[in-house]
Design a protein around this motif. Sequence first.
Motif, PDB file in Angstrom:
ATOM      1  N   GLY A 341      31.319  32.636  48.998  1.00 37.88           N
ATOM      2  CA  GLY A 341      32.649  33.155  48.677  1.00 37.88           C
ATOM      3  C   GLY A 341      33.562  32.070  48.148  1.00 37.88           C
ATOM      4  O   GLY A 341      34.421  32.318  47.298  1.00 37.88           O
ATOM      5  N   GLN A 342      33.343  30.840  48.617  1.00 34.56           N
ATOM      6  CA  GLN A 342      34.249  29.758  48.201  1.00 34.56           C
ATOM      7  C   GLN A 342      34.042  29.350  46.744  1.00 34.56           C
ATOM      8  O   GLN A 342      34.892  28.691  46.163  1.00 34.56           O
ATOM      9  CB  GLN A 342      34.111  28.541  49.123  1.00 34.56           C
ATOM     10  N   ARG A 347      32.815  36.346  41.065  1.00 36.72           N
ATOM     11  CA  ARG A 347      34.022  36.951  40.477  1.00 36.72           C
ATOM     12  C   ARG A 347      34.499  36.208  39.231  1.00 36.72           C
ATOM     13  O   ARG A 347      35.226  36.763  38.428  1.00 36.72           O
ATOM     14  CB  ARG A 347      35.151  36.954  41.520  1.00 36.72           C
ATOM     15  N   TYR A 348      34.109  34.934  39.107  1.00 31.88           N
ATOM     16  CA  TYR A 348      34.634  34.143  37.998  1.00 31.88           C
ATOM     17  C   TYR A 348      33.557  33.973  36.925  1.00 31.88           C
ATOM     18  O   TYR A 348      32.500  33.400  37.195  1.00 31.88           O
ATOM     19  CB  TYR A 348      35.102  32.773  38.498  1.00 31.88           C
ATOM     20  N   MET A 461      35.983  24.562  47.372  1.00 31.85           N
ATOM     21  CA  MET A 461      36.575  25.742  46.760  1.00 31.85           C
ATOM     22  C   MET A 461      36.620  25.609  45.238  1.00 31.85           C
ATOM     23  O   MET A 461      36.844  24.521  44.712  1.00 31.85           O
ATOM     24  CB  MET A 461      38.004  25.896  47.276  1.00 31.85           C
ATOM     25  N   TYR A 463      38.489  27.762  42.087  1.00 38.67           N
ATOM     26  CA  TYR A 463      39.362  28.910  41.774  1.00 38.67           C
ATOM     27  C   TYR A 463      39.991  28.733  40.404  1.00 38.67           C
ATOM     28  O   TYR A 463      40.145  27.621  39.913  1.00 38.67           O
ATOM     29  CB  TYR A 463      40.429  29.096  42.857  1.00 38.67           C
ATOM     30  N   PRO A 464      40.335  29.857  39.765  1.00 42.17           N
ATOM     31  CA  PRO A 464      40.894  29.775  38.422  1.00 42.17           C
ATOM     32  C   PRO A 464      42.399  29.517  38.450  1.00 42.17           C
ATOM     33  O   PRO A 464      43.095  30.015  39.326  1.00 42.17           O
ATOM     34  CB  PRO A 464      40.614  31.172  37.853  1.00 42.17           C
ATOM     35  N   GLN A 465      42.852  28.711  37.532  1.00 40.49           N
ATOM     36  CA  GLN A 465      44.301  28.550  37.368  1.00 40.49           C
ATOM     37  C   GLN A 465      44.596  28.136  35.940  1.00 40.49           C
ATOM     38  O   GLN A 465      44.066  27.150  35.453  1.00 40.49           O
ATOM     39  CB  GLN A 465      44.838  27.506  38.354  1.00 40.49           C
ATOM     40  N   ASP A 466      45.445  28.873  35.294  1.00 31.89           N
ATOM     41  CA  ASP A 466      45.896  28.583  33.931  1.00 31.89           C
ATOM     42  C   ASP A 466      44.728  28.333  32.981  1.00 31.89           C
ATOM     43  O   ASP A 466      44.727  27.371  32.220  1.00 31.89           O
ATOM     44  CB  ASP A 466      46.848  27.372  33.930  1.00 31.89           C
ATOM     45  N   ARG A 472      37.767  21.915  43.897  1.00 32.26           N
ATOM     46  CA  ARG A 472      38.292  21.037  44.934  1.00 32.26           C
ATOM     47  C   ARG A 472      37.155  20.613  45.847  1.00 32.26           C
ATOM     48  O   ARG A 472      36.371  21.450  46.295  1.00 32.26           O
ATOM     49  CB  ARG A 472      39.348  21.768  45.745  1.00 32.26           C
TER      50      ARG A 472
ATOM     51  N   ASP B 168      36.870  40.080  54.273  1.00 35.24           N
ATOM     52  CA  ASP B 168      36.113  38.934  53.768  1.00 35.24           C
ATOM     53  C   ASP B 168      36.914  37.663  54.057  1.00 35.24           C
ATOM     54  O   ASP B 168      38.115  37.632  53.829  1.00 35.24           O
ATOM     55  CB  ASP B 168      35.890  39.098  52.262  1.00 35.24           C
ATOM     56  N   HIS B 169      36.241  36.627  54.540  1.00 32.01           N
ATOM     57  CA  HIS B 169      36.999  35.449  54.937  1.00 32.01           C
ATOM     58  C   HIS B 169      37.350  34.535  53.773  1.00 32.01           C
ATOM     59  O   HIS B 169      38.145  33.614  53.937  1.00 32.01           O
ATOM     60  CB  HIS B 169      36.272  34.677  56.033  1.00 32.01           C
ATOM     61  N   GLU B 170      36.761  34.748  52.617  1.00 30.88           N
ATOM     62  CA  GLU B 170      37.147  33.962  51.450  1.00 30.88           C
ATOM     63  C   GLU B 170      38.033  34.774  50.501  1.00 30.88           C
ATOM     64  O   GLU B 170      38.903  34.227  49.839  1.00 30.88           O
ATOM     65  CB  GLU B 170      35.907  33.476  50.681  1.00 30.88           C
ATOM     66  N   ASN B 171      37.747  36.052  50.413  1.00 34.94           N
ATOM     67  CA  ASN B 171      38.500  36.907  49.491  1.00 34.94           C
ATOM     68  C   ASN B 171      38.861  38.222  50.170  1.00 34.94           C
ATOM     69  O   ASN B 171      38.303  39.268  49.853  1.00 34.94           O
ATOM     70  CB  ASN B 171      37.669  37.150  48.225  1.00 34.94           C
ATOM     71  N   PRO B 190      44.011  33.325  43.809  1.00 32.18           N
ATOM     72  CA  PRO B 190      42.820  32.705  44.390  1.00 32.18           C
ATOM     73  C   PRO B 190      43.083  31.955  45.701  1.00 32.18           C
ATOM     74  O   PRO B 190      42.145  31.591  46.385  1.00 32.18           O
ATOM     75  CB  PRO B 190      42.346  31.744  43.306  1.00 32.18           C
ATOM     76  N   LEU B 191      44.354  31.720  46.029  1.00 33.56           N
ATOM     77  CA  LEU B 191      44.631  30.929  47.229  1.00 33.56           C
ATOM     78  C   LEU B 191      45.005  31.809  48.424  1.00 33.56           C
ATOM     79  O   LEU B 191      45.766  31.403  49.299  1.00 33.56           O
ATOM     80  CB  LEU B 191      45.739  29.908  46.938  1.00 33.56           C
ATOM     81  N   THR B 218      50.864  28.613  42.109  1.00 32.79           N
ATOM     82  CA  THR B 218      49.731  29.455  41.721  1.00 32.79           C
ATOM     83  C   THR B 218      50.145  30.920  41.626  1.00 32.79           C
ATOM     84  O   THR B 218      49.732  31.628  40.698  1.00 32.79           O
ATOM     85  CB  THR B 218      48.592  29.300  42.746  1.00 32.79           C
ATOM     86  N   SER B 221      52.037  31.208  38.366  1.00 31.99           N
ATOM     87  CA  SER B 221      51.220  31.094  37.149  1.00 31.99           C
ATOM     88  C   SER B 221      50.305  32.302  36.976  1.00 31.99           C
ATOM     89  O   SER B 221      49.815  32.561  35.883  1.00 31.99           O
ATOM     90  CB  SER B 221      50.424  29.793  37.154  1.00 31.99           C
ATOM     91  N   ASN B 222      50.066  33.035  38.045  1.00 26.85           N
ATOM     92  CA  ASN B 222      49.265  34.255  37.918  1.00 26.85           C
ATOM     93  C   ASN B 222      50.134  35.493  37.705  1.00 26.85           C
ATOM     94  O   ASN B 222      49.648  36.616  37.802  1.00 26.85           O
ATOM     95  CB  ASN B 222      48.368  34.433  39.138  1.00 26.85           C
TER      96      ASN B 222
END
Lengths: 657, 312
Positions: A341-342, A347-348, A461, A463-466, A472, B168-171, B190-191, B218, B221-222
């Motif tokens: 999941g991390q 999903r990406y 982790m 994750y998507p940003q911009d 990380r 879900d523990h991540e999402n 995502p955070l 974040t 920006s989303n």
Amino acid sequence: MKIGVFVCHCGSNIAGTVDVVQVAEAAKSMPEVAFAKDTMYACSEPGQQGIIDAIKEMGLDGAVVASCTPRMHGSTFMRTVARAGLNPYMFEMANIREHVSWIGKDKVANTRKAIDLVRMAVAKLAQNKPLYSQSFSINKRVMIIGGGVAGIQAALDCADGGLQVVLVEKTTTIGGKMAKLDKTFPTVDCSSCILGPRMVDVAQHPNITLHASAEVDEVFGYVGNYQVEVRKKATYVNWKTCTGCGACMEKCPSKKSKDPFNELIGTTTAINIPFPQAIPKRASIDRDSCIKFKTGKCGICAKVCPTKAIDYDQQDEMITEEVGAIIAATGFDLMDWHVYGQYGAGRYPDVITSLQYERMLSASGPTGGHIKRPSDKKEPKTIVFIQCVGSRDKSVGRPYCTGFCCMYTAKQAILTKDHIPDSESYVFYMDIRAPGKMYDEFTRRAMEEYGAKYIRGRVSMVYPQDGKMIVRGVDTLAGAQVEVEADLVVLAVGAEGAAGSAQLAEKLRISYDSYGFFMEGHPKLKPVETNTAGVYLAGCAQGPKDIPSSVAQGSAAAAKVLSLFSKDQLQSDPQVSKVDLKRCVGCMKCAITCPFGAIKETEVRGEIKAQVIETICQGCGICTSTCRQGAIQLQNFTDNQILAEVNALLSSETEEA
Amino acid sequence: MSQKLRYAYYPGCSGQGTSKEYEQSTRAVCEALGMELVDIPDWSCCGSSPAHTVDHRLSSALSGRNLALAERLEGVSAILTPCPSCLTNLKVSAHKMKDPEFAAEVNALLDFPVRNTLPVKSILQAIYEDVGPDALRPKAVRLLTGLKLAPYYGCIMNRPPHIMEFDDHENPIAMDQLMEAIGAEAVTFPLKVECCGASFGVARRDIVQKLSGKLLDTAASNGADAVVTACPLCQMNLDLRQDQINVANNTSHNMPVFYYTQLIGLALGMTPSQVGLEKLEVSPMALLESLPARAEAQAQAAKKPASKGAQS
């Protein structure tokens, strides 16, 4: 009966914590024992000669050796006894090393236990009867399951050795995972350039019969005489007439079909030949995306095919192949990395597997050898490779190292720099495992010549940003958290046994582990054998390995088959079940419980009786414990023999009490 | 709902002070959804962060006392609490007391023993599982269409997964779906389960400014207009400290930080003061007033591509 007892010191291995002289002395007073002696190394040349001399001089009828395990030296001493002129089954072994001296420090208790074990062996030997092997002839054809590089190597070696080879491949082409690779480490030579000619050799070899798009349905028989039911899966194209011209692919209107050969990063047509060098170069239809199958309308491929090979009504075809040996070379698949999941759990779009990246690097891949990230088709400048995704990670149930990821990641980092000179590659790693010839030098080149930045630490982790993927992780050498703004993230996903390997193992009656890898006969000394006679292993099916090791194991398995087939007849193991016709009531419970199908029904003077097919029986003894009448008995392990051992053990206890 | 939903309710100390509006909106929303909350009589501190860092037995006894009191209430199906920190303490002590030896040690400290019979859930879990987005949707009389939210669950609502046993523990997606059921849009965030800095705001404010600042960056920006949370401490760090964060990071966020219960309350027809919106430091009023116009614009935008498609 005159029994001789030989108690081995095994140097200090046994004598260190067992009073072997006292054990030999105690044996002298056991029933039927005519001779007992301790010996320094029973398995050594003088040790064995001592046993032979004692048998001959004393006129012994059988021998007990108290030493190590039957697995270690059982057959050694059986040959010794035979050389002395006795039947080899007039021999018993008492394991006083693994079962006594190695596991206890109390010499008095150890000695007592060793005496008990010897007494049991003596009691059993007094009940032993001579057993004799039977000869049977063998079918010198070999089946190889799986047409990856290991299976190809095994097939070519066997065929060159003069054997008739049947190669069964699940997909529509041989080549396996290696055919998907762009380049190979540590030489960076083109994968399909070195594999392609071997694939052509398979197609052209007069001794090789290739069944592609085929799977093993059932396996009957035993070493030397297997019957394998093979299901040739419908391709909806008559491969006898298809020439592989590709006209159907050009005209097929369903162009968005899933492309498993390209690891789903591109699309293909519903009727397709997976890649230009495919062997056999024949088209097949993917039912799930074919418009004709979905709506009944279309049929364009049938119209354009110059040889009229399209056959929408084709059915699966069953064929039976008779062979004497089987090599399982079914390879690996990537584990399902979506448990992470991390890393986005799928999903990406810009987090891909290393095998998908490999298809992107390949000039014949869906991007024509240009690295483009899936989300926006732009060329990535910063690429992060994450190692050990599903390797050495107990948290996802994958404690083992896949072993080849460190190397292909270094290769991919090098190729990335070649493809995109102004790119930067980061590799998050745990340890670099590069223990092959020229391997460590190769990973150093990736770092020193190609500037790949290796960061020792795990990624917590992604994750998507911009429009970027933020990766990380921790740099454990610097002791700091790090973040990398990446354009593309490539996961080095660990290997597991190929899909369906567990089911195939059940059919072949071989062992497999919880990751789908087949178990070899011995982790060191029998790396290509299995515990089922006549079934051998090659390549990643046995455990993850790189191309050189897979090829080596393919050749090794072929050598094993060639040596097996160097004889015209095989000797059967007489330690099989036998039915006492007087006691058998014909209930046939034994036949139901037999996992090998070794018991058949027969009629004797109008009565139904069980009959053991000696060549199929593996001597497991399940039937013996099933039979209420005690009519079916495993030779050399009869109820009487086992009871004699139990009685010997209990009698010693009552004496002490 | 076929059966009456009746729960033991553990309010927690934040609800009496810093997160009064969470407490207020939770009670109002549960009442409106037919969830009866029975306060645990004479409830005491859950131990918060300090207790379990000192002594696991004493920490479990603090939560155990509340569990035992709740078990004596009649006809309740679970113990609910709005606060993830209280939830963690209650759930961890219930989990550890599955070990009979440990349970005996803890029970020795209590007036009467914990039977460990009632499940402990967050209010979020109860609304999501016992009511559910599908039942919530028709109850919403004022859809929050046009509101773009960053759903922020905080670090402990779903973790560790084998103890929290929810989503879900991540999402996690429970709050996303509840917000969508009342017409709002949950943007990609995502955070969702990242750390906000928690109680470091007292000792090391710079850490909170960095971590919470990242959450706000974040979210913005989303495309989020606001953050929606389920945790008093997260809400406080993001809302009360937003000015400090802006100064420290040279940003200019003006992002309201709601409790999900406040937004559900609004959708169910409650007034802003009924759900305590005036307690929020960053005022959401301008944003909420702009919603009808945004909803209109969104509807127009949705029409255009549809008519285009019809022409071609």
